[in-house]
Structures are given as C-alpha cells and as structure tokens.
Design an enzyme around this catalytic site. Sequence first.
Site, PDB file in Angstrom:
ATOM      1  N   GLY A  27      -4.181 -12.808  -9.077  1.00 28.62           N
ATOM      2  CA  GLY A  27      -4.330 -11.863  -7.969  1.00 28.62           C
ATOM      3  C   GLY A  27      -5.498 -12.138  -7.042  1.00 28.62           C
ATOM      4  N   PHE A  68       0.821   1.906  -5.717  1.00 26.19           N
ATOM      5  CA  PHE A  68       1.004   0.508  -6.074  1.00 26.19           C
ATOM      6  C   PHE A  68       1.100  -0.316  -4.800  1.00 26.19           C
ATOM      7  CE2 PHE A  68       3.035  -3.319  -7.629  1.00 26.19           C
ATOM      8  CZ  PHE A  68       2.298  -3.543  -8.769  1.00 26.19           C
ATOM      9  N   VAL A  69       0.230  -1.321  -4.681  1.00 27.20           N
ATOM     10  CA  VAL A  69       0.173  -2.105  -3.441  1.00 27.20           C
ATOM     11  C   VAL A  69       0.407  -3.591  -3.713  1.00 27.20           C
ATOM     12  CG1 VAL A  69      -1.334  -0.503  -2.209  1.00 27.20           C
ATOM     13  CG2 VAL A  69      -2.350  -2.293  -3.627  1.00 27.20           C
ATOM     14  N   ASP A 106       0.647  -8.797  -6.393  1.00 24.02           N
ATOM     15  CA  ASP A 106       2.087  -9.023  -6.545  1.00 24.02           C
ATOM     16  C   ASP A 106       2.803  -7.832  -7.162  1.00 24.02           C
ATOM     17  OD1 ASP A 106       0.931  -9.405  -9.227  1.00 24.02           O
ATOM     18  OD2 ASP A 106       2.978  -9.970  -9.752  1.00 24.02           O
ATOM     19  N   ARG A 121       2.695 -11.988  -2.911  1.00 25.25           N
ATOM     20  CA  ARG A 121       1.275 -12.366  -2.876  1.00 25.25           C
ATOM     21  C   ARG A 121       0.902 -12.974  -1.527  1.00 25.25           C
ATOM     22  NH1 ARG A 121      -0.725 -12.027  -8.139  1.00 25.25           N
ATOM     23  NH2 ARG A 121       0.641 -12.750  -9.793  1.00 25.25           N
ATOM     24  N   ASP A 173      -8.812  -8.817  -7.399  1.00 25.62           N
ATOM     25  CA  ASP A 173      -8.124  -8.199  -6.272  1.00 25.62           C
ATOM     26  C   ASP A 173      -8.336  -6.699  -6.232  1.00 25.62           C
ATOM     27  OD1 ASP A 173      -6.616  -7.787  -8.562  1.00 25.62           O
ATOM     28  OD2 ASP A 173      -4.774  -8.683  -7.780  1.00 25.62           O
ATOM     29  N   LYS A 188      -9.066   1.629  -6.666  1.00 23.87           N
ATOM     30  CA  LYS A 188      -8.303   2.878  -6.749  1.00 23.87           C
ATOM     31  C   LYS A 188      -9.236   4.007  -7.154  1.00 23.87           C
ATOM     32  CE  LYS A 188      -3.760   0.850  -7.430  1.00 23.87           C
ATOM     33  NZ  LYS A 188      -2.572   0.690  -8.288  1.00 23.87           N
ATOM     34  N   ASP A 228      -8.347  -0.991 -11.002  1.00 25.31           N
ATOM     35  CA  ASP A 228      -7.398   0.093 -11.251  1.00 25.31           C
ATOM     36  C   ASP A 228      -7.859   0.853 -12.497  1.00 25.31           C
ATOM     37  OD1 ASP A 228      -5.171   1.703 -11.414  1.00 25.31           O
ATOM     38  OD2 ASP A 228      -3.762   0.111 -11.900  1.00 25.31           O
TER      39      ASP A 228
HETATM   40  P1  IMP Z   1      -6.809  -2.805 -14.353  1.00 22.29           P
HETATM   41  O1  IMP Z   1      -7.028  -3.649 -15.581  1.00 22.29           O
HETATM   42  O2  IMP Z   1      -5.889  -1.638 -14.634  1.00 22.29           O
HETATM   43  O3  IMP Z   1      -8.062  -2.399 -13.643  1.00 22.29           O
HETATM   44  O4  IMP Z   1      -5.921  -3.633 -13.397  1.00 22.29           O
HETATM   45  C1  IMP Z   1      -6.366  -4.638 -12.693  1.00 22.29           C
HETATM   46  C2  IMP Z   1      -5.301  -5.687 -12.533  1.00 22.29           C
HETATM   47  O5  IMP Z   1      -3.980  -5.135 -12.409  1.00 22.29           O
HETATM   48  C3  IMP Z   1      -5.600  -6.342 -11.240  1.00 22.29           C
HETATM   49  O6  IMP Z   1      -6.234  -7.564 -11.512  1.00 22.29           O
HETATM   50  C4  IMP Z   1      -4.253  -6.524 -10.588  1.00 22.29           C
HETATM   51  O7  IMP Z   1      -3.814  -7.825 -10.831  1.00 22.29           O
HETATM   52  C5  IMP Z   1      -3.325  -5.565 -11.258  1.00 22.29           C
HETATM   53  N1  IMP Z   1      -3.059  -4.370 -10.404  1.00 22.29           N
HETATM   54  C6  IMP Z   1      -3.614  -3.145 -10.483  1.00 22.29           C
HETATM   55  N2  IMP Z   1      -3.142  -2.318  -9.532  1.00 22.29           N
HETATM   56  C7  IMP Z   1      -2.251  -3.049  -8.828  1.00 22.29           C
HETATM   57  C8  IMP Z   1      -1.431  -2.767  -7.675  1.00 22.29           C
HETATM   58  O8  IMP Z   1      -1.421  -1.668  -7.077  1.00 22.29           O
HETATM   59  N3  IMP Z   1      -0.662  -3.790  -7.237  1.00 22.29           N
HETATM   60  C9  IMP Z   1      -0.628  -5.020  -7.816  1.00 22.29           C
HETATM   61  N4  IMP Z   1      -1.392  -5.331  -8.868  1.00 22.29           N
HETATM   62  C10 IMP Z   1      -2.195  -4.352  -9.375  1.00 22.29           C
HETATM   63 MG    MG Z   2      -5.118  -9.303 -11.617  1.00 22.95          MG
END
Ligand code: IMP
Ligand code: MG
Length: 190
Positions: free
Chosen positions: A54, A163-164, A170, A176, A110, A141, A113
Amino acid sequence: MHADLERTLVTREQIAFRVSEIGRQLAADLAVDMAGDRDGAGGENVVIIPVMTGAMVFTADLIRQLPIKLSLGLVAVSSYPGKSMESKGVKIASELPHDLAGKHVVIVDDILDSGQTLGVVRELIERQKPASVRCCVLLKKPESARKRHVDVEYVGFEIPDAFVVGYGLDYDGYYRNHPEIATLKLDVLK
Ligand code: IMP
Ligand code: MG
C-alpha cells in the site's frame, strides 16, 4: 475516473501539496537527528521503510521530496487478504531489514486504521534499537477505528471511517494506480 469509484475524498493536487509539506518537515527533523549522530555518518544512517504494498506510491513521491542521502528497506505485511475490508490480523510476509541499530528509521504506510499493522512493525523495528523511529502515514481514520495505540509522527489527511482506494490503496488488489483517494461504489464491495 473508473466506473467502480464513487467519490473523491482527496484530490491529486491536495496529495501533492501535502506530500511536499511532509517531506519538508521530515527532512528538517532528520537533519536535526543526523547533526546529533556521533559517528557523523549523516544520511547513511537514514532508512525509509515502506509497508508494502500500500505504501509504495506514497513512498515514491515522499522520498523525492527528501534532498538527503538515504536508503530504503522494505517490509511486506498483509492484513486484508482478498476481498475483506476488515483487518484479519497482521502477517509479516517478508523479513524486516535487520541492520537498524543506531539508524534513523522512518516507517511509511498508506493508512492508519486499526493500528495493528503499524503497531507490530514499529515494535519489531524498535527492538533493534535504532537511534530514532518515526511513523508517517498518508491517511488516518478516526480514533474510533483504533484497536491498538501507535505513535504516528506525520499524518497527511484525517479521513472519515470509510473504505478508500487509490494512490496505493487497494480493494482485492485493484485500484492502487488511481491517482486520488476515492470511495468505492457499494455494489463493488461484495
Ligand atoms: P490497520 O492494521 O487496521 O491499521 O490497517 C492498516 C492497513 O490496512 C493499511 O496498511 C492498509 O493497507 C489497509 N487498509 C486499512 N484501511 C484501508 C482502506 O480504507 N482501504 C484500503 N486499505 C486499507
Ligand atoms: Mg498496508
């Protein structure tokens, strides 16, 4: 705009402007760190670590805003296998760079979340005792999405809990290459 995309949240102009701002700030902060290094190695101590896949587009633009000597180290993490939109736990899919002691490390992702991805990556990197560690994300987020706290020093944009895709992000491996941050149409998310 691809027919599957619904709405643009961040335009390419907004991204370009913000990436150059972050680049300036990061370069200035790294310059302070390097000035304090006793070995005087300068940019040879700076390692930028994108969380693949990402972060590849963001990292490609960000490093070209850093007029310093630096090296890249990759880490591949998968947390959203296939068509899922919720993190299924973090799987480190590649070896981390293992020579980070005494280095100035910048982890680039990227989006922040749930915080699980950066939480794990940051912890594994900190164990190697780098001289400094910073996290830099293009998107963040809301706090309500967070399952794990992680310090993130640079944030491009705060976005709603949607979700983006685009600019590296992706859905099921696609979109992407879209140059902006956009939401997907509901009927695509099946
Ligand atoms: P986390 O571990 O939940 O913080 O998620 C982070 C990873 O999930 C990021 O590196 C992204 O690759 C993916 N991700 C989280 N939210 C999104 C989204 O809205 N769109 C696409 N990929 C996301
Ligand atoms: Mg990622």
